[in-house]
Every structure is written in structure tokens, then in C-alpha cells.
Scaffold this active site. Structure first.
Site, mmCIF file in Angstrom:
data_model
loop_
_atom_site.group_PDB
_atom_site.id
_atom_site.type_symbol
_atom_site.label_atom_id
_atom_site.label_comp_id
_atom_site.label_asym_id
_atom_site.label_seq_id
_atom_site.Cartn_x
_atom_site.Cartn_y
_atom_site.Cartn_z
ATOM 1 N N HIS A 39 0.827 -1.198 0.000
ATOM 2 C CA HIS A 39 0.000 0.000 0.000
ATOM 3 C C HIS A 39 0.866 1.255 0.000
ATOM 4 C CE1 HIS A 39 -4.081 -1.374 0.165
ATOM 5 N NE2 HIS A 39 -3.881 -2.144 1.222
ATOM 6 N N CYS A 66 0.385 2.739 -4.668
ATOM 7 C CA CYS A 66 -0.359 3.942 -5.027
ATOM 8 C C CYS A 66 0.436 5.192 -4.671
ATOM 9 C CB CYS A 66 -1.704 3.962 -4.313
ATOM 10 S SG CYS A 66 -2.848 2.709 -4.911
#
Length: 381
Positions: free
Chosen positions: A86, A140
Site C-alpha cells: 500500500h 499507489c
């Protein structure tokens, strides 16, 4: 000449934001480095959160291992840092108001101890002259993950307002006869895009489903897509769960991180955390004059732009899982090249963009490095 690597994959098992492909990305990269680039297995450190026998990818452990990797590198050596997991971004502190992306990009270790772009900058700036460090981040908001490194391919070093202006002008050139309603709809959609909400994600709806979706393929095959984006609310929830602290205030997240993790990092990284006080965003000078001033020996290949999300893919029929960007890299590297030459950093990122676009992904990989590395072979000469 030594070749060493640190490969990190975090699936966050058992959490509400669990991913499936990150650990697989690490094993594929390990195989790639050994078979295609001549790395020795003993010189590759793996950190994954699905095997307790491995070093756990906490914030402190990641920083310590990256420090060790960089400290071990000598002139002529090639170092690789691969991260799959993440990512998130937060408004910069007052000392970072000239950050050309307008945000602090971060990776999210398994203990929620964020590692920010300034910390990467500080660590990478210690790479010795003549040594080369290649960073691949399949997460991301990974565009600009090393602060102050020149953007060679990408759109992350534009302020959000400039991005909106460029996107609107481009749209108007393509469709000059748009009505007033469509014109303002374009403005709204482009503003959403600057906040990290891509068109594909908007199409999937809001809430939890805004970062999940499915793609139907031929032969009854379905891809389950989940972005490697950790919404701030989810991050806070996991941080509370990991630390047992239930009274964390969102507006004081920087001070909270310093209080919780400030004793773990090295003195230099403590300084980086202590600067996290002010969350104002300055839309002034881009700080372009500082680019290339530091981290000359670091190369970043990002899975997407700072305002985008990288996809985590699960193939329902085969059970295979991978990051879309990591998969693109492996597919491109394994394909025979007509000219028999080693693929360059620029070629790899450019081809990955085409690869992902053809398969319906909206993420656009980026390349950040000194000019002299743009046309150098990927990873090593």
C-alpha cells in the site's frame, strides 16, 4: 562489482485492506534478478509479512535494511530496492512547501509506520559515487517517492491546479464544441482526478467499492481488481489497531507518528519525522532548481503518478495474483527484443505505460532520475 537487492512485499493479511499480489511480486522479482541479471540469491534480502521466519517489513526494519544495503554499496556496484504494498500521500509540512508534487508520498509498512519521500531522499542521498540504486515501487501515489529527483517520464511534478488546467485545455482541444454543462463536468472530473480518484475508480462507485472492481475477460475468466491505495480512514483504523491507541486525532497524525515511532528510526530519520508538524500546501515555486542537486545515484520507477493508484490483480480462474505494474515489468523483460540490446530505464517505463493502457488500466508509470540514467540499461550495465 557487486549486485545486491532488498525486496519487500506486504499483503496485510487478516486486515480490511488485505492485498493478494505483493508477496508474489517479490518472488517474481527475485527470480528475475537471479536468472536475467546475475544476482546471487545470498545477496537478495526478502521481507514479507506472510512468513514469520522472514524479517518483518515494519517501518524500522525497512529503513534499517535499506540503510544496510546503501552502506554496503561501493563504486561500480548495483543495488535494487523493490516495494510492493500500500501507498498513501499526505499534505507536506511547511518545510516541504516547494515539493514539486504538492504532497508527501509514503509507503505503508506492516506496522503503519509511514516512510515518506523525504526519508527516501535522505537515505538515497548516501549512495556512494559510482554506485547505482534502482527503486521500483508498485504502490499507489508512488510518483515522486524520492523527493527532489528529476522527473523524466510522468506528470507528478505539476501542482494540482496546473494538472486541471492542462487536462481541461487538452479536453477542449479534442472536443471544442462541448456545451457549458459538459465543460463544467470536465472541470469537476479533473478536480477529482487530482485527488487520486481515477475514472475507472469513479465508474466503480463510492465507498469501499471505489477501490475494488472486476474485469470480465474471455473464456469466463474474471480479474478481481483492488488498488494498492490505503484511504486515510483505513490507515487510522489500522494504526489504532496496531498501536492500541484509540484517541488518535486525524489533524495531529504527524505528531502522533513522531510520538509512536520517533524513537525507532535513526537520528537522521528522527529529524525527518520531527518536521511533520504543519500540513499546509504551498502552490508556489516548484523547487525545480533543486532537482538533481541530491540523490544523483538513485533511480525510481513508479507504478503510477502521485495522484493515481496502482492496481492489485487477482485472476479468479487461475488464482494468480500480482501488481499490474510488476506484471508489466516481468512480461516486458521476459519478451525477446529484436535489437538484442538491454532494455533501458526509459524504454521499460514507456513500454509499461503502453502495456497497461492496452489492458485497460488507468495508472501511468513514471521515471525519476538524473539525466545520465535515462538511457542506461535497467538495473545494471
Amino acid at each position: 562489482m557487486a549486485k545486491k537487492a532488498l525486496l519487500i512485499g506486504i499483503n496485510y493479511p487478516g486486515t480490511a485492506v488485505e492485498l493478494r499480489g505483493c508477496v508474489n511480486d517479490v518472488h517474481r522479482m527475485q527470480k528475475c534478478l537471479i536468472e536475467l541479471y546475475g544476482f546471487a540469491n545470498k545477496d537478495i534480502v526478502i521481507m514479507i509479512d506472510t512468513d514469520k521466519s522472514c524479517i518483518q517489513p515494519t517501518g524500522k526494519n525497512i529503513c534499517d535494511e535499506l540503510d544496510n544495503l546503501i552502506a554496503s554499496g561501493q563504486s561500480g556496484d548495483f543495488l535494487v530496492f523493490h516495494y510492493s504494498g500500500h501507498g498513501t500521500r499526505i499534505p507536506p509540512g511547511i518545510e516541504d512547501s516547494e515539493d514539486p508534487t504538492g504532497f508527501d508520498e509514503c509507503i505503508t509498512p506492516c506496522d503503519m509506520n509511514l516512510i515518506k519521500d523525504q526519508q527516501f531522499r535522505e537515505m538515497v542521498s548516501r549512495v556512494k559515487e559510482g554506485c547505482q540504486l534502482t527503486i521500483i515501487s508498485d504502490s499507489c501515489h508512488s510518483g515522486g517517492l524520492i523527493q527532489e529527483v528529476k522527473e523524466q517520464i510522468g506528470e507528478s511534478h505539476m501542482k494540482p491546479v496546473d494538472k486541471v488546467k492542462e487536462q481541461i485545455e487538452e479536453s477542449h482541444m479534442k472536443q471544442p464544441k462541448l456545451g457549458i454543462a459538459s465543460y463544467f463536468l470536465n472541470i469537476v472530473m479533473n478536480l477529482l482526478a487530482t485527488c487520486g480518484v481515477s475514472k475507472s475508480q469513479r465508474d466503480r462507485g463510492g465507498g469501499e467499492e471505489s477501490f475494488r472492481g472486476e474485469i470480465e475477460l474471455e473464456k469466463d475468466e474474471t480479474l478481481d481488481i483492488k488498488t494498492r491505495y490505503l484511504p486515510f480512514e483505513s490507515y487510522l483504523s489500522l494504526l489504532k489497531e496496531q498501536t492500541g491507541q484509540t484517541n488518535i486525532e486525524p489533524v495531529r497524525i504527524r505528531q502522533t507518528l513522531l510520538k509512536l515511532f520517533g524513537e525507532d528510526p535513526s537520528p537522521n530519520r528522527q529529524r525527518g519525522l520531527s518536521d511533520l508538524g504543519n500540513c499546509e500546501v504551498d502552490a508556489g515555486d516548484s523547487g525545480a532548481s533543486r532537482l538533481n542537486a541530491v540523490t544523483d545515484n538513485g533511480i525510481l520507477l513508479s507504478g503510477c503518478q502521485t495522484d493515481q493508484r496502482s492496481e492489485d490483480v487477482y485472476v479468479t480462474r487461475t488464482g494468480k495474483a500480482y501488481g499490474a505494474f510488476s506484471d508489466a515489468i516481468q512480461m516486458i523483460l521476459s519478451a525477446p527484443r529484436k535489437d538484442k540490446k538491454k532494455i533501458t530505464n526509459k524504454e521499460l517505463v514507456s513500454e509499461a505505460r503502453v502495456f497497461l493502457k492496452k489492458r485497460g488500466y488507468s495508472q501511468r508509470p513514471g521515471l525519476y532520475c538524473h539525466d545520465r540514467f535515462v538511457d542506461k540499461p535497467f538495473i545494471c550495465y
